[in-house]
Write a protein that holds these residues in place. Structure first.
Motif, PDB file in Angstrom:
ATOM      1  N   ASN A   1       6.696   9.574   4.721  1.00  0.00           N
ATOM      2  CA  ASN A   1       6.327   8.669   5.810  1.00  0.00           C
ATOM      3  C   ASN A   1       4.792   8.661   5.943  1.00  0.00           C
ATOM      4  N   VAL A   2       4.163   7.566   5.493  1.00  0.00           N
ATOM      5  CA  VAL A   2       2.691   7.499   5.472  1.00  0.00           C
ATOM      6  C   VAL A   2       2.127   7.614   6.897  1.00  0.00           C
ATOM      7  N   GLY A   3       2.908   7.191   7.880  1.00  0.00           N
ATOM      8  CA  GLY A   3       2.448   7.244   9.271  1.00  0.00           C
ATOM      9  C   GLY A   3       2.564   8.630   9.890  1.00  0.00           C
TER      10      GLY A   3
ATOM     11  N   ARG B   1      -6.521   5.122  -0.029  1.00  0.00           N
ATOM     12  CA  ARG B   1      -5.455   4.133   0.230  1.00  0.00           C
ATOM     13  C   ARG B   1      -4.834   4.335   1.621  1.00  0.00           C
ATOM     14  N   VAL B   2      -4.706   5.605   2.044  1.00  0.00           N
ATOM     15  CA  VAL B   2      -4.132   5.877   3.379  1.00  0.00           C
ATOM     16  C   VAL B   2      -5.046   5.295   4.457  1.00  0.00           C
TER      17      VAL B   2
ATOM     18  N   GLN C   1      -5.841   1.235   8.600  1.00  0.00           N
ATOM     19  CA  GLN C   1      -6.635   0.164   9.215  1.00  0.00           C
ATOM     20  C   GLN C   1      -5.780  -1.082   9.454  1.00  0.00           C
ATOM     21  N   ILE C   2      -4.944  -1.416   8.450  1.00  0.00           N
ATOM     22  CA  ILE C   2      -4.116  -2.616   8.608  1.00  0.00           C
ATOM     23  C   ILE C   2      -3.040  -2.379   9.676  1.00  0.00           C
ATOM     24  N   SER C   3      -2.513  -1.163   9.703  1.00  0.00           N
ATOM     25  CA  SER C   3      -1.508  -0.817  10.711  1.00  0.00           C
ATOM     26  C   SER C   3      -2.121  -0.968  12.115  1.00  0.00           C
TER      27      SER C   3
ATOM     28  N   LEU D   1       0.839  -1.210   0.000  1.00  0.00           N
ATOM     29  CA  LEU D   1       0.000   0.000   0.000  1.00  0.00           C
ATOM     30  C   LEU D   1       0.872   1.257   0.000  1.00  0.00           C
ATOM     31  N   GLU D   2       1.987   1.204   0.778  1.00  0.00           N
ATOM     32  CA  GLU D   2       2.878   2.380   0.821  1.00  0.00           C
ATOM     33  C   GLU D   2       3.400   2.689  -0.578  1.00  0.00           C
ATOM     34  N   ALA D   3       3.779   1.620  -1.323  1.00  0.00           N
ATOM     35  CA  ALA D   3       4.297   1.842  -2.678  1.00  0.00           C
ATOM     36  C   ALA D   3       3.224   2.508  -3.548  1.00  0.00           C
TER      37      ALA D   3
END
Length: 933
Positions: A583-585, A630-631, A636-638, A570-572
Motif C-alpha cells: 500500500n503506497v499510501g 516515484r513515491v 503529490q498527485i494524491s 505510478l503505483e504499478a
C-alpha cells in the motif's frame, strides 16, 4: 557584615540601562491612575528585579550584587572625542521621568544601586569585575552588551538574561572571532555606529578579526600596515591610524574607576517589606504588590489610585471584568439608548454572532456592542426557544428579541456613519456578514491587525491570545456553549442567559484591546504600516471574497479521474521497483520496503516503531534512488486530487455557483496573505498537474480572466536591498536573470546556455532568497550534497553583496529582535538566538523576511489602490496569489484593464520607497486561469 570578599564569593553585576530599555519596549504604555505619571518601564523593571530575586537561589546564587546605572550622558570619553554617542536618539519623552524611579525601585528591593558622575556604567562594571577576579572570587555580568565582552575570562562571565544564555570566552570568540583580550582591538577597527565610534572606514567585525588574528594585535597591525596585500585596506589603515587609536581609547573600559564603595558593601540582602511595600503601593502596582506580599508573607497595603481629576477618563487596566455590566437588548427603546451613547462617544466596539464560520452562508444570530470598558450589551435576533436537549427541538424564536430587519434598520445609519469609528477584532468577518444585509460598515479599526502590525512573529493575534496576554483575562470559552462532535449546536440554539455574557464580553475585550493598542502603534513606529498596509486591506479583501470565482465542476471531475489513472500507473511502477506490491499510501509499509528490504541508508524509527518517511527523508533518498522519487510524485498527485479536484467541488457556493476563498491578513508574519476554505495560495505551479488545476477556474460567459503577475519581484528587491550591481544591470537590460546567473556562475556564455544549467541557476537564485542550505538545494535538484554546496559557495563568490546582506540582517535581528521590510513592517524573530536545529531555520527566516515581506507589502499597496483605479471599468478583482492578481472583465475591455492595473502595480512603491530596479508586470488573459497565467 560577613567576611571580606574573596574565594568562594560570587558577584552579580546587573546592567541597569539594559533592564530599563527592555522593560520600556516590552510593555504597552502604562500611566499611574491617580496622576497620569508614565510608569510602564518602572513596572517592567520591578517585574524583572522580582524575577531575578526569585530565580537566583541554590548553589550558584550570588553572595554580592549591584545594579549599575549611567549617571549622565557626559563622560570622560566626550572630552576625548566630542562626537562620542552624538547620534544617539533623544530619550523618549515618557521614559525620562521614569529613570529616577528605577533607582528607587532597586533600593526598595534592598539591592545596591551604583552610578558615578563622569563615568559610564560599563566602567564601574569593569572595575568591580576586575576587583572581584583579583580577590579570588567570581563575577557574572548580567547584560548582553558587546562592549562588556572584553572583561570575560578567569572567573568573569556574562549572562544574557533575555535568552538565559551564558557567554564565556568561547561565546565571545563566536561573536567577535577573537578572544576577550583582543575584543578592544577588533572594536577599534570596526567602530560602532550606535556609540559613534569612528573605527576604520569599510572594515567590519569579520575583517577586523581576520587582521588581528593575522598580526597578533592592533599595534602590530598598524606598524606593519604596509605589508597588507589589498591596496584599499592597506591605505585605510595607514590614513586612519590615529582615528583607529582614538577608537581603541573610546572602547577600552576604565578598570580603575574611582569608586566610593567596596565589594563588601554589595553583600546580598533580603528584601525588607517595610521598604518595598510602600514603594510598590506608591507606584500603584496592584498585581505585583499582591504577588510579592504573598511571597514575603505580609499583608498587601491598601492602594489609593483615585484620579485627582477627570474621574471619567477611560482607564482600562482596573475596570474588572464583571458580567453584571452586560445586558440583553430586546426592544427598540433599549437599542436606542445604546445608539445615543455611541453618538455621544464617537466610537463603538462591534461583534457579530452567527451560525457558522463561513461568512457567505452563515446567518446573523445577534450583534454585541460596547462603548465603555465593562459596559456592553448583546442584541439577540434569532435565538431559538427550546434548549438543545429538547428531543423535538422547536424552531420557535425565544421571547424578548428584536427582528433582524428592525434591529438593522436602527443600526445601519450608525454602522455606515463616517463620523463614528467601528472597532472590531478580525473585522473582515463582520463586514461580510453585514454586507449580506446591505449594510456597508465604515470607517473601521481592527485590533487583530493592530496587534499584527506591532507583534508580527511573536504570537498569534486571535482574541483569546490577546486578551490573556495584554489584559490578563481569560475569555468565556465557546466550547461548553456549543458542545463538540456530532452533538454540537449552532449559536442560535444557545440559551439567552448563556449567550448574553459570552457575546457582550467579546465586544468589551475588543474595546479594551483597542484602548491599549491604538496609542501603542505610534510608539512601536508602525502607525504607517497599520494605516497603509493593514487597515485598508479589509474592505478590499472582503469585496474580493464576496465576489468569488467561477469553478467548472465538470473539468474538476474529469481531472479527478485522470489523476486516479495516473496514480494507478505510478503505483504499478513503484511495485515493480520494490519487487512486490504494497500500500503506497501506508508510511509504515513504505518504511519497511525502503529500509528493511532495500537496505537504503538513513532509516530512523519513531516512537511507534515505524520508520519516518516524511517528504524530507524521501527527498534525500531521491537524490540516489528511483523508488522514493516515484513515491514523492505519487504523493503529490494524491494531494492534488484530495485537496483540489475533489475538495473544490464541495466549496462551490450553491447560490452563486462560485468558490469564495477567505484571506487571512494576519496569517503569515512576513505580510503574505494566507487563504483558506479553499487554500488557493498552495496550488503548485511548477508541475504540469498543478497548472491543469487552474483550467477549472473559468470566466463567466461574455467575460475574460486577466492575470497580472510581478516578474521576479523578490530577486529585484534582493538586488536593491543587497546592492548587487550585476543583478541590477541585468534587470535594466531586460536579460534572462537565471541565464545571466548561470553564465556568471558556471562560466558558460549566454549563447551556449542549456535549459539544465539555467534550471540549476534558477534553483539557486530562489534558494538563496529563502536561505537554502546545501541539503535543501541537493533535494531540490536531486544531486549529491557536496556538489550543491559547491554551487552555493560559487554563488557567494560571484555575488558577495548577498553574503554581506545575510550577515548584516542576522546581526540586526539578533540585536533588535526583529527585521524590517522597506516599508517599515516589523517581523519579530524571537528564536534568532536559539541553539540547535532551530537556529538555522530562524536565521533563514530572518534573511528571507525583509525580501518576501517587502514583496508582500508592494502587492498590498497595489491592491489597496486598485478599486479606485478600475472603478469605471466593467471589471472586478477576484484573487491574489503571492505575486499575482486575477481579474474578471467584460470582453472587449481587457486592454483597458491591463493598462490601468499594470500602472498601479508597477508604481506601487511610490512615494515611500524608490527602488533601484524598476518593477515589471506580466499580463495574460483567457477563458480560464491556466491560459491567463
Amino acid at each position: 557584615m560577613g567576611t571580606a570578599f574573596g574565594k568562594g564569593h560570587h558577584l552579580h553585576l546587573i546592567d541597569g540601562s539594559a533592564f530599563i530599555f527592555r522593560a520600556y519596549h516590552a510593555l504597552p504604555p502604562l500611566t499611574r491612575k491617580s496622576d497620569g505619571l508614565p510608569i510602564g518601564a518602572v513596572s517592567g523593571f520591578c517585574n524583572m528585579l522580582q524575577r531575578y530575586v526569585e530565580t537566583n537561589t541554590g548553589d550558584d546564587a550570588p553572595t554580592h550584587v549591584a545594579v549599575i546605572f549611567d549617571k549622565g550622558s557626559h563622560t570622560f570619553r566626550n572630552e576625548m572625542y566630542d562626537q562620542y554617542k552624538a547620534n544617539r536618539d533623544e530619550m523618549p519623552e515618557d521614559l525620562r521621568p521614569q529613570i529616577p524611579l528605577t533607582r528607587r525601585a532597586t533600593e526598595a528591593f534592598n539591592i545596591a544601586c551604583k552610578e558615578l558622575e563622569g563615568y559610564e556604567a560599563d566602567d564601574i562594571i569593569a572595575t568591580l569585575a576586575v576587583q572581584a577576579r583579583a580577590a579570588g572570587g567570581r563575577c557574572t555580568i548580567i547584560s548582553s552588551d558587546k562592549d562588556l565582552m572584553q572583561l570575560v575570562g578567569d572567573g568573569v562571565e556574562m549572562l544574557d538574561a533575555m535568552k538565559n544564555k551564558r557567554i564565556d570566552r568561547d561565546g565571545v570568540f563566536e561573536k567577535f572571532g577573537v578572544y576577550p583580550d583582543r575584543v578592544v582591538d577588533v572594536q577599534a577597527l570596526a567602530g560602532d555606529s550606535v556609540d559613534n565610534v569612528p573605527g576604520a572606514p569599510g572594515i567590519g567585525i569579520k575583517t577586523a578579526a581576520l587582521l588581528i588574528n593575522e598580526y597578533g594585535d592592533l599595534d602590530g597591525l598598524l606598524e606593519r600596515a604596509e605589508e597588507i596585500k589589498q591596496p584599499k585596506r592597506r591605505q585605510t589603515l595607514i590614513d586612519h591610524a590615529e582615528q583607529i587609536r582614538l577608537s581603541r581609547r573610546l572602547v577600552l573600559l576604565d578598570e580603575n574607576t574611582p569608586l566610593d564603595f567596596t565589594l563588601d558593601d554589595l553583600e546580598v540582602r533580603t528584601p525588607d517589606p517595610d521598604q518595598l511595600m510602600p514603594f510598590l503601593a506608591e507606584m500603584e502596582f496592584r498585581t505585583l504588590t499582591k504577588r510579592i506580599a504573598e511571597k514575603l508573607d505580609v499583608e498587601p497595603p491598601e492602594i489609593d489610585d483615585t484620579p485627582a481629576s477627570a474621574p471619567d477618563a477611560p482607564e482600562i487596566e482596573e475596570v474588572p471584568f464583571d458580567r453584571a455590566g452586560y445586558s440583553k437588548v430586546g426592544t427598540a427603546d433599549e437599542l436606542q439608548t445604546w445608539i445615543d451613547q455611541i453618538y455621544e462617544r464617537g466610537y463603538v466596539a462591534v461583534d457579530t454572532e452567527t451560525t457558522g464560520l463561513n461568512e457567505m452562508t452563515a446567518d446573523l444570530v445577534g450583534v454585541s456592542i460596547c462603548v465603555e470598558p465593562g459596559q456592553a450589551c448583546y442584541v439577540p435576533l434569532i435565538h431559538k426557544k427550546s434548549s438543545s436537549d429538547d428531543l423535538f427541538g422547536s424552531d420557535d424564536l425565544a421571547e424578548g428579541q428584536m427582528s433582524v430587519k428592525a434591529a438593522l434598520e436602527m443600526l445601519k445609519p450608525v454602522l455606515e456613519d463616517p463620523s463614528i469609528l467601528k472597532i472590531g477584532q478580525n473585522m473582515k468577518y463582520d463586514l461580510k456578514i453585514f454586507a449580506r444585509h446591505d449594510v456597508t460598515v465604515a470607517p473601521i479599526d481592527d485590533t487583530m491587525l493592530m496587534s499584527y502590525a506591532m507583534h508580527g512573529g511573536l504570537h498569534n493575534h486571535g482574541m483569546d491570545t490577546l486578551s490573556e496576554r495584554y489584559l490578563n483575562h481569560t475569555p468565556i470559552p465557546i466550547k461548553p456553549l456549543l458542545g463538540s462532535g456530532k452533538s454540537a449546536i449552532t449559536f442560535d440554539k444557545v440559551p439567552l442567559e448563556d449567550a448574553v455574557p459570552y457575546a457582550a464580553e467579546d465586544a468589551d475585550i475588543t474595546l479594551r484591546l483597542w484602548q491599549q493598542f491604538k496609542p501603542s502603534l505610534h510608539r512601536a513606529q508602525v502607525t504607517r504600516v497599520y494605516e497603509t498596509l493593514e487597515r485598508p486591506m479589509v474592505p478590499v479583501l472582503a469585496q474580493m471574497e464576496r465576489t468569488g470565482i467561477k469553478v467548472d465542476r465538470d473539468t474538476l471531475s474529469r481531472m479527478s479521474n485522470a489523476f486516479s489513472q495516473k496514480m494507478a500507473g505510478l503505483e504499478a511502477e513503484i511495485h515493480e521497483l520494490a519487487g512486490r506490491s504494497f500500500n503506497v499510501g501506508s508510511p509504515k509499509q513504505l518504511g519497511e520496503i525502503l529500509f528493511d528490504e532495500m537496505s537504503l541508508p538513513g532509516g530512523k524509527k519513531g516512537k511507534t516503531g515505524a520508520y519516518a518517511t516524511g517528504a524530507d527523508v524521501l527527498e534525500d533518498l531521491a537524490t540516489e534512488h528511483e523508488l522514493p522519487a516515484r513515491v514523492l510524485d505519487w504523493r503529490q498527485i494524491s494531494k492534488l486530487k484530495s485537496t483540489y479536484t475533489d475538495a473544490l467541488q464541495d466549496h462551490i457556493n450553491a447560490e452563486t455557483g462560485r468558490v469564495h476563498t477567505s484571506y487571512s491578513i494576519a496569517g503569515a508574519s512576513t505580510g503574505r496573505l494566507a487563504s483558506t476554505d479553499p487554500n488557493l495560495q498552495n496550488i503548485p505551479i511548477r508541475t504540469e498537474e498543478g497548472r491543469r488545476i487552474r483550467e477549472a477556474f473559468v470566466a463567466e460567459d461574455g467575460k475574460t480572466l486577466v492575470a497580472l503577475d510581478y516578474s521576479q519581484i523578490e530577486l529585484r528587491i534582493l538586488a536593491h536591498i543587497a546592492g548587487i550591481d550585476a543583478l541590477k544591470d541585468a534587470f535594466k537590460r531586460g536579460d534572462d536573470i537565471h541565464a545571466m546567473t548561470a553564465s556568471e556562475m558556471f562560466d558558460v556564455p549566454m549563447e551556449e546556455m542549456t535549459p539544465e544549467i539555467r534550471r540549476r541557476a534558477k534553483a539557486i537564485n530562489f534558494g538563496v532568497i529563502y536561505g537554502i542550505s546545501g541539503f535543501g538545494l541537493a533535494r531540490n535538484l536531486r544531486i549529491p550534497r557536496g556538489e550543491a554546496q559547491d554551487f552555493i559557495n560559487r554563488y557567494f563568490e560571484r555575488f558577495p553583496g548577498i553574503r554581506t546582506y545575510m550577515d548584516d540582517t542576522k546581526a540586526f535581528a539578533k540585536e533588535h529582535g526583529f527585521v524590517q521590510t522597506l516599508f517599515g513592517r516589523r517581523i519579530h524573530t524571537p528564536n534568532i538566538g536559539a541553539k540547535g536545529p532551530h537556529a538555522g531555520f530562524a536565521a533563514r527566516a530572518a534573511i528571507n523576511a525583509p525580501i518576501q515581506g517587502t514583496a508582500a507589502d508592494v502587492i498590498r499597496r497595489a491592491m489597496v489602490r486598485m478599486p479606485a483605479a478600475i472603478e469605471k471599468l466593467p471589471a472586478k478583482m477576484l484573487l491574489q496569489v503571492h505575486d499575482e492578481l486575477l481579474f474578471e472583465v467584460d470582453q472587449g475591455a481587457e486592454d483597458d484593464l491591463i493598462k490601468a492595473a499594470r500602472d498601479i502595480m508597477e508604481a506601487a512603491c511610490d512615494p515611500v520607497v524608490k527602488l533601484d530596479v524598476q518593477l515589471s508586470v506580466d499580463a495574460g488573459q483567457g477563458a480560464n486561469w491556466a491560459v491567463a497565467h
